[in-house]
Design an enzyme around this catalytic site. Sequence first.
Site, PDB file in Angstrom:
ATOM      1  N   ASN A 219      -4.133   8.854   4.573  1.00  0.00           N
ATOM      2  CA  ASN A 219      -2.913   8.278   5.134  1.00  0.00           C
ATOM      3  C   ASN A 219      -2.828   8.350   6.654  1.00  0.00           C
ATOM      4  OD1 ASN A 219      -2.078   7.863   2.484  1.00  0.00           O
ATOM      5  ND2 ASN A 219      -0.856   9.741   2.410  1.00  0.00           N
TER       6      ASN A 219
ATOM      7  N   HIS B  92      -6.239  -5.916  -2.638  1.00  0.00           N
ATOM      8  CA  HIS B  92      -7.078  -6.021  -1.442  1.00  0.00           C
ATOM      9  C   HIS B  92      -7.358  -7.468  -1.055  1.00  0.00           C
ATOM     10  CE1 HIS B  92      -8.855  -1.668  -1.515  1.00  0.00           C
ATOM     11  NE2 HIS B  92      -7.575  -1.714  -1.254  1.00  0.00           N
TER      12      HIS B  92
ATOM     13  N   ARG C  80       0.829  -1.210   0.000  1.00  0.00           N
ATOM     14  CA  ARG C  80       0.000   0.000   0.000  1.00  0.00           C
ATOM     15  C   ARG C  80       0.863   1.259   0.000  1.00  0.00           C
ATOM     16  NH1 ARG C  80      -3.337   2.415   4.579  1.00  0.00           N
ATOM     17  NH2 ARG C  80      -5.029   3.560   3.565  1.00  0.00           N
TER      18      ARG C  80
ATOM     19  N   HIS D 278       0.397   4.343  -2.613  1.00  0.00           N
ATOM     20  CA  HIS D 278       0.133   5.713  -2.179  1.00  0.00           C
ATOM     21  C   HIS D 278       1.256   6.662  -2.585  1.00  0.00           C
ATOM     22  CE1 HIS D 278      -3.346   5.352   0.856  1.00  0.00           C
ATOM     23  NE2 HIS D 278      -3.365   4.300   0.053  1.00  0.00           N
TER      24      HIS D 278
END
Length: 333
Positions: free
Chosen positions: A93, A192, A61, A65
């Site tokens: 975040n 996911h 992740r 990001h």
Amino acid sequence: MEVKMKVWIAVMAFWGIIDGSDGNLMKGYYKETCPLAEEIVRHNVQVAILRDPRMAASLLRLHFHDCFVLGCDGSVLLDTKGEMVSEKEATPNANSLRGFEVIDYIKYLLEEACPLTVSCSDILAMAARDSVFLRNGPWWEVLLGRRDSLKASLEGANRYIPAPNSSLEGLIANFKEQGLDVDDLIALSGAHTMGKARCVSFKQRITQPNTEQTFYDDRFKRHDTFRRVLRAQCRDSTRDNLLTPLDIVTPSNFDNHYFVNLLRGRGLLISDNVLVSEDHEGYVFKRVWDYAVDRDLFFADFAESMLKMGSINVLTGVDGEIRKSCRFVNAWI
């Protein structure tokens, strides 16, 4: 499947012959300057995951990001300093993104072995790949040679990181801004299959009226039991930070159960379920189905989309810098 693999091999062959001397990413970038770089990253990611299995999803992740804000340049790792506000403080975040200490330690070891050689942004790309592979997912040759940003963008993090309640139309537009298409969106959503989400991230999904698509096949109708269990777990605001697996079947494994869950109405986030509930033309639903029944197809497409994502607006050549610390630009140290 044979045709698919031939296409995949052709893509890899193309990337493998790119010359890194002109500032492009390439395979084996640190072969001469820091030959143990990938081994150091892989070993320490493995240790971190053994200590905390959830860390695999967290490191994956982090790379995502990072790439969606300014490009894959390590900007997400910068701390607030002076007038520059860290992306860590952005809504998507704050109190959510993790794994920074793992990256810090890997950077420390690489600085001991090869000072000012391996960028923080390359560490993120390698750590993401290793996290997937160490959780039984696919392996791909990471293209390296990124340099680190001298700035961060709080505004960009708030704008470009997809929200957990995003619509399908919004997700498609968001990915398009990054140069990624619908196929990349579907494949990368499969990340996911690992990790957890806080109750606050999916509360809207379990409290809103049921408007999700009911499928023509009785085997894949959405079961209200799933929502009732989630509502009981996240029954009030005191439980907003309680964690629930994104994939309730194999939460620590990288596999294709995420897509099976979507077909059964058991995707955790609204932004997961819209892949099937809001796809009125059927293309996205078909890809979800394909991945649900063919793990190897998903693995190949996921690796390809990770390579594509990992090249978003990279800094190479003389742009940016190789940070000594991932938390600060060199001028601050």
